[in-house]
Design an enzyme around this catalytic site. Structure first.
Site, PDB file in Angstrom:
ATOM      1  N   PRO A   1       0.838  -1.197   0.000  1.00 16.14           N
ATOM      2  CA  PRO A   1       0.000   0.000   0.000  1.00 16.14           C
ATOM      3  C   PRO A   1       0.877   1.253   0.000  1.00 16.14           C
ATOM      4  CG  PRO A   1      -0.763  -1.562   1.648  1.00 16.14           C
ATOM      5  CD  PRO A   1       0.583  -2.042   1.177  1.00 16.14           C
TER       6      PRO A   1
ATOM      7  N   THR B   1       9.106   3.439  -3.340  1.00 15.21           N
ATOM      8  CA  THR B   1       9.999   4.267  -4.149  1.00 15.21           C
ATOM      9  C   THR B   1      11.363   4.407  -3.485  1.00 15.21           C
ATOM     10  OG1 THR B   1       8.124   5.489  -5.081  1.00 15.21           O
ATOM     11  CG2 THR B   1      10.292   6.517  -5.248  1.00 15.21           C
TER      12      THR B   1
ATOM     13  N   THR C   1       2.115  12.320 -12.270  1.00 13.08           N
ATOM     14  CA  THR C   1       2.401  13.752 -12.387  1.00 13.08           C
ATOM     15  C   THR C   1       2.650  14.417 -11.033  1.00 13.08           C
ATOM     16  OG1 THR C   1       0.013  14.213 -12.358  1.00 13.08           O
ATOM     17  CG2 THR C   1       1.071  13.931 -14.517  1.00 13.08           C
TER      18      THR C   1
ATOM     19  N   GLU D   1       5.818   3.106  -9.893  1.00 14.18           N
ATOM     20  CA  GLU D   1       4.374   3.238 -10.141  1.00 14.18           C
ATOM     21  C   GLU D   1       3.922   2.338 -11.294  1.00 14.18           C
ATOM     22  OE1 GLU D   1       2.576   4.767  -8.078  1.00 14.18           O
ATOM     23  OE2 GLU D   1       4.025   6.026  -7.019  1.00 14.18           O
TER      24      GLU D   1
END
EC number: 2.7.1.21
Length: 212
Positions: free
Chosen positions: A12, A18, A44, A87
């Site tokens: 989650p 990252t 973005t 992502e």
């Protein structure tokens, strides 16, 4: 030729995906390996030239993959030793198929990082295909915001109330401003009542200090 692998690291939000990826990239670079960092164009939150973690680690993004981007046709891998994709849940099934081909044909490790499911408990397209094709899947742990059990699901809130409607992809504001990680029992409880969520803040996994 070295055998490549397709790996999927998932959790989650706010579990450190990252940061984990960028630490892996830095370690690979210190060993002299040539690293290619990628992310979807739909991410973005930051400028397209940067991949940045919530704990402040950042590195240059080498490529942004739009809907028509091909990982097999639009990239030359002669100077690449490892490919890392942030992502990855936002990629299409076709693009995940291409990443599988990159690992098999070019013999390089491909590491994809991303969410598994959305706040409605549905698999993202890219994540679903990664589960089907990856050689290895790693889940990073995070605790439930409410009860401190394992928090494998997302609770989305609006105006202090849990919601189960709306688009799966929502990056209008930073994700940690509207989502919390929860266990399934708390997800069910909060989405079935009108109880207001007070001061929603995600509990982050422990961060490893890194010299910038």
């Amino acid at each position: 030729m070295t055998r490549g692998t397709l790996n999927f690291v998932t959790s989650p939000m706010n579990a450190g995906k990252t940061a984990n990826m960028l630490l892996r990239a830095r370690h690979a670079a210190t060993l002299g390996r040539r690293v290619l960092l990628a992310k979807p164009l739909s991410d973005t939150r930051h400028e397209s030239s940067v991949i940045r973690s919530r704990c402040g680690i950042e590195m240059k993004c080498d490529l942004c993959a739009g809907p028509e981007f091909s990982f097999t046709k639009d990239v030359l891998y002669g100077d690449v030793d490892i490919l890392l994709v942030d992502e990855a849940q936002f990629l299409s099934s076709r693009q995940i198929d291409e990443l599988r081909e990159v690992a098999d044909v070019h013999g390089i490790p491909v590491w994809c990082y991303g969410l598994l499911t959305d706040f409605k408990k549905n698999l993202f397209e890219g994540s679903k295909r990664l589960v089907e094709l990856c050689d290895k899947m790693i889940e990073l742990d995070i605790v439930c915001y409410f009860c401190k059990a394992d928090g494998r699901f997302h609770l989305k809130y609006a105006n202090g109330k849990a919601v189960v409607e709306g688009p799966s992809i929502d990056i209008s504001i930073p994700g940690d401003g509207k989502f919390v990680a929860v266990c399934h029992m708390c997800w069910t409880e909060k989405t079935s009542t009108s109880e207001e969520v007070q001061d929603p803040r995600v509990l982050c996994a422990k961060v490893i200090p890194v010299d910038r």
